[in-house]
Each structure stands twice: as structure tokens, then as C-alpha cells.
Design an enzyme around this catalytic site. Sequence first.
Site, PDB file in Angstrom:
ATOM      1  N   TRP A 112     -11.248  -1.757  -8.665  1.00  0.00           N
ATOM      2  CA  TRP A 112     -12.000  -1.338 -10.088  1.00  0.00           C
ATOM      3  C   TRP A 112     -12.577  -0.147  -9.866  1.00  0.00           C
ATOM      4  CZ3 TRP A 112     -10.369  -4.282 -13.950  1.00  0.00           C
ATOM      5  CH2 TRP A 112     -10.228  -5.813 -13.927  1.00  0.00           C
ATOM      6  N   ASP A 117       0.797  -1.052  -0.129  1.00  0.00           N
ATOM      7  CA  ASP A 117      -0.105   0.025  -0.048  1.00  0.00           C
ATOM      8  C   ASP A 117       0.828   1.267  -0.010  1.00  0.00           C
ATOM      9  OD1 ASP A 117      -2.222   1.305  -0.132  1.00  0.00           O
ATOM     10  OD2 ASP A 117      -2.744   1.201   2.188  1.00  0.00           O
ATOM     11  N   ASN A 172       1.096   3.567  -2.889  1.00  0.00           N
ATOM     12  CA  ASN A 172       1.975   4.097  -4.181  1.00  0.00           C
ATOM     13  C   ASN A 172       1.515   5.417  -4.534  1.00  0.00           C
ATOM     14  OD1 ASN A 172       2.947   1.567  -4.280  1.00  0.00           O
ATOM     15  ND2 ASN A 172       1.701   0.835  -6.024  1.00  0.00           N
ATOM     16  N   GLY A 173       0.079   5.595  -4.289  1.00  0.00           N
ATOM     17  CA  GLY A 173      -0.442   6.684  -4.755  1.00  0.00           C
ATOM     18  C   GLY A 173      -0.074   8.071  -3.761  1.00  0.00           C
ATOM     19  N   HIS A 179       2.598   3.783  -8.965  1.00  0.00           N
ATOM     20  CA  HIS A 179       2.460   2.354  -9.157  1.00  0.00           C
ATOM     21  C   HIS A 179       3.683   1.766 -10.033  1.00  0.00           C
ATOM     22  CE1 HIS A 179      -1.278   2.369  -7.575  1.00  0.00           C
ATOM     23  NE2 HIS A 179      -1.900   3.177  -8.465  1.00  0.00           N
ATOM     24  N   THR A 237     -10.559  -6.811  -5.408  1.00  0.00           N
ATOM     25  CA  THR A 237     -11.863  -6.462  -5.963  1.00  0.00           C
ATOM     26  C   THR A 237     -12.485  -5.111  -5.885  1.00  0.00           C
ATOM     27  OG1 THR A 237     -12.789  -7.500  -4.131  1.00  0.00           O
ATOM     28  CG2 THR A 237     -12.728  -9.061  -5.804  1.00  0.00           C
ATOM     29  N   TRP A 265       2.825   7.968  -2.011  1.00  0.00           N
ATOM     30  CA  TRP A 265       4.371   8.334  -2.534  1.00  0.00           C
ATOM     31  C   TRP A 265       4.392   9.110  -3.615  1.00  0.00           C
ATOM     32  CZ3 TRP A 265       7.318   7.178  -6.609  1.00  0.00           C
ATOM     33  CH2 TRP A 265       8.665   7.153  -6.290  1.00  0.00           C
ATOM     34  N   GLU A 276       0.660 -13.019  12.675  1.00  0.00           N
ATOM     35  CA  GLU A 276       1.169 -11.805  13.490  1.00  0.00           C
ATOM     36  C   GLU A 276       1.029 -10.450  12.425  1.00  0.00           C
ATOM     37  OE1 GLU A 276       2.000 -11.413  16.653  1.00  0.00           O
ATOM     38  OE2 GLU A 276       1.673 -13.617  17.101  1.00  0.00           O
ATOM     39  N   LEU A 281      10.891 -21.283  -3.720  1.00  0.00           N
ATOM     40  CA  LEU A 281      10.104 -20.099  -3.115  1.00  0.00           C
ATOM     41  C   LEU A 281       8.789 -20.173  -4.012  1.00  0.00           C
ATOM     42  CD1 LEU A 281       9.897 -17.215  -1.525  1.00  0.00           C
ATOM     43  CD2 LEU A 281      10.771 -16.239  -3.743  1.00  0.00           C
ATOM     44  N   LEU A 310      -7.440  -4.651   7.098  1.00  0.00           N
ATOM     45  CA  LEU A 310      -7.021  -5.775   6.099  1.00  0.00           C
ATOM     46  C   LEU A 310      -7.547  -5.595   4.774  1.00  0.00           C
ATOM     47  CD1 LEU A 310      -7.759  -8.852   8.441  1.00  0.00           C
ATOM     48  CD2 LEU A 310      -5.424  -7.883   7.752  1.00  0.00           C
TER      49      LEU A 310
HETATM   50  C1  IPE Z   1      -1.359   0.271  -3.460  1.00  0.00           C
HETATM   51  O1  IPE Z   1      -1.225   1.724  -3.469  1.00  0.00           O
HETATM   52  C2  IPE Z   1      -1.580  -0.187  -4.869  1.00  0.00           C
HETATM   53  C3  IPE Z   1      -3.010  -0.640  -5.359  1.00  0.00           C
HETATM   54  C4  IPE Z   1      -3.931  -0.776  -4.467  1.00  0.00           C
HETATM   55  C5  IPE Z   1      -3.168  -1.082  -6.707  1.00  0.00           C
HETATM   56  P1  IPE Z   1      -2.293   2.688  -3.452  1.00  0.00           P
HETATM   57  O2  IPE Z   1      -2.864   2.918  -4.900  1.00  0.00           O
HETATM   58  O3  IPE Z   1      -3.567   2.279  -2.582  1.00  0.00           O
HETATM   59  O4  IPE Z   1      -1.722   3.942  -2.687  1.00  0.00           O
HETATM   60  P2  IPE Z   1      -2.530   4.806  -1.702  1.00  0.00           P
HETATM   61  O5  IPE Z   1      -2.840   3.963  -0.687  1.00  0.00           O
HETATM   62  O6  IPE Z   1      -3.493   5.685  -2.506  1.00  0.00           O
HETATM   63  O7  IPE Z   1      -1.572   5.756  -1.345  1.00  0.00           O
HETATM   64  C1  IPE Z   2      -5.460  -2.572  -0.528  1.00  0.00           C
HETATM   65  O1  IPE Z   2      -5.016  -1.398  -0.649  1.00  0.00           O
HETATM   66  C2  IPE Z   2      -5.441  -3.440  -1.777  1.00  0.00           C
HETATM   67  C3  IPE Z   2      -4.137  -3.558  -2.413  1.00  0.00           C
HETATM   68  C4  IPE Z   2      -2.935  -3.104  -1.708  1.00  0.00           C
HETATM   69  C5  IPE Z   2      -4.100  -4.173  -3.710  1.00  0.00           C
HETATM   70  P1  IPE Z   2      -6.250  -0.154  -0.885  1.00  0.00           P
HETATM   71  O2  IPE Z   2      -5.550   1.035  -0.909  1.00  0.00           O
HETATM   72  O3  IPE Z   2      -6.985  -0.425  -2.351  1.00  0.00           O
HETATM   73  O4  IPE Z   2      -7.119  -0.321   0.185  1.00  0.00           O
HETATM   74  P2  IPE Z   2      -8.116   0.836   1.033  1.00  0.00           P
HETATM   75  O5  IPE Z   2      -8.746   1.301  -0.010  1.00  0.00           O
HETATM   76  O6  IPE Z   2      -7.222   1.526   1.695  1.00  0.00           O
HETATM   77  O7  IPE Z   2      -8.738  -0.048   2.294  1.00  0.00           O
HETATM   78 MG    MG Z   3      -4.037   2.205  -0.668  1.00  0.00          MG
END
Ligand code: IPE
Ligand code: IPE
Ligand code: MG
Length: 238
Positions: free
Chosen positions: A61, A12, A14-15, A29, A58, A17, A199, A123, A187
Site C-alpha cells: 500500500w 517479483d 514486474n517493475g 504489472h 500489506t 522488467w 526448500e 488444483l 521472504l
Molecule cells: C511484484 O513486482 C509485484 C508486486 C509486488 C505487486 P514489483 O512491483 O515488486 O517489481 P520490482 O521488484 O519493483 O521490480
Molecule cells: C513481495 O515483493 C510482495 C509481492 C510479490 C506481492 P516486494 O517487491 O513488495 O517486496 P520487497 O519490497 O522487495 O521486500
Molecule cells: Mg519487488
Amino acid sequence: MKIPNHVAIILDGNGRWAKAKGMPRTYGHIKGCENLEKICSMAKELGVKYLTVYAFSTENWKRSKEEVDGLMKLFRNYMKKCIKIASDNKMRVRVIGDPTAFDEDLQKKIKELEEFSSQYDELHFQIALNYGSRDEMKRAVRELALDVKEGKIDPEEITEQTISDYLDTRGLPDPDLLIRTSGEQRLSNYLLWQLAYTEFYFTDVPWPDFNKAEFVKAIEKYNGRDRRYGGVKEDTNV
Ligand code: IPE
Ligand code: IPE
Ligand code: MG
């Protein structure tokens, strides 16, 4: 140091960052995907045997078309690159989730990667794509119900193991350690059944910056945990 046999990671951040750098989410991404190319060798070097990463849920999308298209493009590229990563690390790759929602060509690339890598077992790398734990359970229940209807299974004989055997993760051990990067402590519909005794480790480090030193930190923290059921310290806690 005890190394967890199975590590699950929610990739989690990427956006955020990218935003912090004044860049579009898609750039985050791209960098996140580059990090995904490195994580398998890190796991192998550390002695982790099973690694399961959450790459697309899921629910994902619902993001903008531009972002989803960008991610699909990255996954296409990644499936190709992963053939080399699999052979370098002697790694078997499986995709968990429902791939039928993807374009045919991506589904084909996934199959090719799974088939090519099925020769390896040093692995085990699982990529959760179009994965949601509730969706996985729904699909499992449907399959199980059909088998009951066809007389293949007696409802009285359904055990917890039977349920595990109908999930996408069938045959895999449950995760010992779950890592979620970038600060959120939830989660997000990941492996709800499988994480029953896992854990949890949360770090503020966003996924594109999660490196081997951070991986080691997570494992060190895990070593300090007092696990009642499972791998660590079990000898002193039974
Ligand atoms: C995780 O990074 C990658 C995917 C869910 C595909 P996010 O895209 O959720 O990044 P944030 O949480 O918006 O920073
Ligand atoms: C969880 O991250 C899904 C993935 C990392 C692929 P999200 O960024 O989509 O989850 P929420 O929206 O913070 O719950
Ligand atoms: Mg996210």
C-alpha cells in the site's frame, strides 16, 4: 521427477522488467498479471496440487497511488478471468490475507470466485492479497484469544496444530517449494510460519518472463535437495 505437492511463489520483478524496457511499472504489472493467468495451467500440467502466490503485500500500500490503483484495476479484471481459469483447470481458489481493506466491489468479486470454484479440488490455488505473515499471525492470535476468553479453548491445550488452524492457510499443507523470481533473496513477510521446512529456490528471471521451462528448472533443483523432513528423499533420510 518428484513433483512438490505445494509450491509457493513470490511474484517479483514486474517493475524492474518494465524499467529495463523503458516502460512504466504499471506495464510490468499488466504483463505480470498475464503470466499469472498462465501459471495455474502450468502447475496443473506439472502435477502440482497446491499453488500459493504472493500478489499484493500489506506493505505494498506504501507504493504510489497510481501504482496501487493500477494494481487494483488488474485484480478486479483478474477475479473475473479467474472464473474461467478455475473451471478450465477444475481449480479451487482461495484468497489469503485481509480482503476487508479492498473496495466493496473487489471483495464481492473475490467472494464470487471463491464460491464458484469451491466445487473443484484438482488444483488448489491461493492468492495472497493484502497479505502479510505478521498481520496474519496478529489476526490469528486475536481470534484465538477471543475463543479462549469465551471458554471455547483451554490455553493448556493449544498446540502447533491449533495455531495452524487459526491462520489463513488453515487446512492446507505447508509448501514444499518456495520460488522467488527476480533476484531478491528474502521472504518479504510471506508465510513465515508455513515455510518452516520448505526448500527455497531463487531465480534472477523476472516474474513476467517466468515460464514453464523455468518452473521445470525450479522443480529439478528441488529434486536434488536433501530434505530431512518433508516429501523429497524422505525414505533415505529418516
Ligand atoms: C511484484 O513486482 C509485484 C508486486 C509486488 C505487486 P514489483 O512491483 O515488486 O517489481 P520490482 O521488484 O519493483 O521490480
Ligand atoms: C513481495 O515483493 C510482495 C509481492 C510479490 C506481492 P516486494 O517487491 O513488495 O517486496 P520487497 O519490497 O522487495 O521486500
Ligand atoms: Mg519487488
